[in-house]
Design an enzyme around this catalytic site. Structure first.
Site, PDB file in Angstrom:
ATOM      1  N   LYS A  46      17.668  84.875  35.086  1.00  0.00           N
ATOM      2  CA  LYS A  46      16.224  84.882  34.815  1.00  0.00           C
ATOM      3  C   LYS A  46      16.173  85.935  33.493  1.00  0.00           C
ATOM      4  O   LYS A  46      15.237  85.828  32.405  1.00  0.00           O
ATOM      5  CB  LYS A  46      15.101  84.642  35.483  1.00  0.00           C
ATOM      6  CG  LYS A  46      14.979  85.962  37.123  1.00  0.00           C
ATOM      7  CD  LYS A  46      14.128  85.842  37.277  1.00  0.00           C
ATOM      8  CE  LYS A  46      13.986  86.949  38.134  1.00  0.00           C
ATOM      9  NZ  LYS A  46      13.844  87.695  39.734  1.00  0.00           N
ATOM     10  N   ARG A 142       4.678  90.427  48.167  1.00  0.00           N
ATOM     11  CA  ARG A 142       4.812  89.155  47.775  1.00  0.00           C
ATOM     12  C   ARG A 142       4.951  87.765  48.347  1.00  0.00           C
ATOM     13  O   ARG A 142       4.380  88.033  48.275  1.00  0.00           O
ATOM     14  CB  ARG A 142       6.178  89.445  46.036  1.00  0.00           C
ATOM     15  CG  ARG A 142       5.676  88.770  44.206  1.00  0.00           C
ATOM     16  CD  ARG A 142       7.115  89.400  43.621  1.00  0.00           C
ATOM     17  NE  ARG A 142       8.576  89.029  44.184  1.00  0.00           N
ATOM     18  CZ  ARG A 142       9.397  88.709  43.317  1.00  0.00           C
ATOM     19  NH1 ARG A 142       9.141  89.859  42.613  1.00  0.00           N
ATOM     20  NH2 ARG A 142      10.377  87.910  43.182  1.00  0.00           N
TER      21      ARG A 142
END
Ligand SMILES: *Cc1c(COP(=O)(O)O)cnc(C)c1O
Length: 371
Positions: A46, A142
């Site tokens: 990514k 997260r």
């Protein structure tokens, strides 16, 4: 060879080149180091927006999967012919993309049972199977189950009730939002969670995924608990910048220049270093401080925040060249101390770090070439 031209016209610069030999070297060293500790690597692509050649190179070097946060990148790679590759979706999916996930991703990181159920349903529609890695939040705050009991319950439910989902393992992510440093204790916590799940489902888990690049130092210094058998590594292979510059590790065996940003000089002049007139705000509405260093030679480069977003995350390779500021389409570099004679039309080269690599490769005005 141009492998991805996001340009809508013939402008060549700015350009990002990818040295695949150096990339292979970085990936191979990482894979081999981890292999000694029986750890397999998912190559995370990514950071460069899923450039296909980067993915292929990581696979050639021995990564067992390719991972990214965006299902669109997986779809593009599958459509470009990577049909045998195992793809891991590393951002826990949106429930609205459950069908795409079932169709295109082989594995995903998960923390919501409703989403896993939706993927299970989509799998039966497409006659597919899907593997999940349940994420435990160990303090970085997260993604992931905070409550370990809830994670175990989800694992049991998947194992017994969801006919198209394979519970592949458990994982965690650290060092992102909460800046929590992966250490042996956190990895042991994850191992303990794996063991609890295994005792409840009555079998061993295939994957215990100990994190990203920031967990790799534990492999290097030999303190990774033995149950951890999987890491998801992007930055450490692509750039090897953070472990060297931020962690202070000896990364001399790795190339930090796999990627090169190239941009063209459009003006060279001697100018004052302090703006002349009434200082108000810059083009992004900020009021920066300017140091008066007298008149100095500087070059204007044809790229800007639109391309790299952060001008302190691009690093001129030429000695004596320093980035002093940028606007959306212009970058100003001080070249007073540079012994080379920089002229209009010259191409300057820059090293990148993760944020600039991510913005540049995701930008349609930037040419991407593999060399
Ligand atoms: C981005 C990401 C990774 C890879 O991170 P790097 O720092 O590039 O190695 C791994 N896991 C998850 C969940 C991610 O989002």
């Amino acid at each position: 060879m141009t492998i991805q031209t996001n340009c809508i016209n013939k402008t060549q610069y700015p350009m990002v080149t990818v040295n695949l030999k150096k990339l292979y070297h970085n990936a191979k060293i990482t894979v081999d180091n981890c292999k000694k500790s029986s750890i397999k690597i998912a190559g995370i692509i990514k950071g460069c927006n899923g450039i296909a050649e980067v993915g292929r190179t990581m696979l050639d070097a021995g990564c067992i999967q390719l991972g990214t946060s965006r299902i669109d990148q997986i779809i593009d790679l599958k459509n470009s012919g990577m049909t045998d590759t195992e793809f891991l979706l590393v951002r826990i999916p949106m429930i609205s993309e459950a069908e795409e996930v079932a169709m295109y991703a082989d594995l995903s990181l998960e923390s919501e049972i409703s989403v896993i159920k939706a993927i299970n349903k989509a799998c039966s529609k497409f006659k597919k199977r899907h593997g999940v890695i349940l994420m435990a939040d160990l303090g970085d705050l997260r993604e992931g189950f905070w409550n370990k009991h809830e994670l175990t319950k989800a694992a049991i439910y998947i194992e017994n009730e969801l006919e198209n989902i394979d519970l592949k393992g458990v994982g965690t992510n650290l060092g992102c939002y909460g800046s929590i440093k992966p250490n042996t204790k956190k990895m042991e916590e994850l191992s303990d969670i794996a063991q609890i799940v295994e005792s409840k489902i009555g079998r061993k888990l295939e994957i215990i995924s100990g994190g990203a690049t920031s967990s790799y130092p534990l492999v290097l210094n030999g303190t990774m608990p033995c149950r951890i058998n999987h890491l998801r590594i992007g930055e450490g292979i692509l750039l090897s910048y953070d472990l060297k510059e931020i962690w202070g590790l000896d990364m001399n065996s790795m190339y930090q220049d796999v990627f090169t940003l190239k941009a063209e000089v459009i003006e060279v002049k001697e100018k004052p270093t302090h703006p002349v007139g009434e200082i108000f705000i810059d083009c992004f509405g900020r009021k920066p401080q300017y140091e008066d260093l007298g008149v100095r030679k500087r070059a204007l480069v044809a790229m800007g925040k639109l391309d790299f977003a952060l001008d302190d995350k691009i690093f001129p390779r030429t000695c004596g060249v320093r980035v002093i500021g940028s606007s959306s389409d212009h970058c100003i570099v001080d070249i007073e101390d540079c012994s080379e004679n920089i002229a209009v039309g010259d191409i300057l080269e820059f090293d990148l770090s993760y944020p600039s690599l991510m913005y540049l490769t995701g930008n349609r005005y930037v040419n991407i070439r593999t060399i």
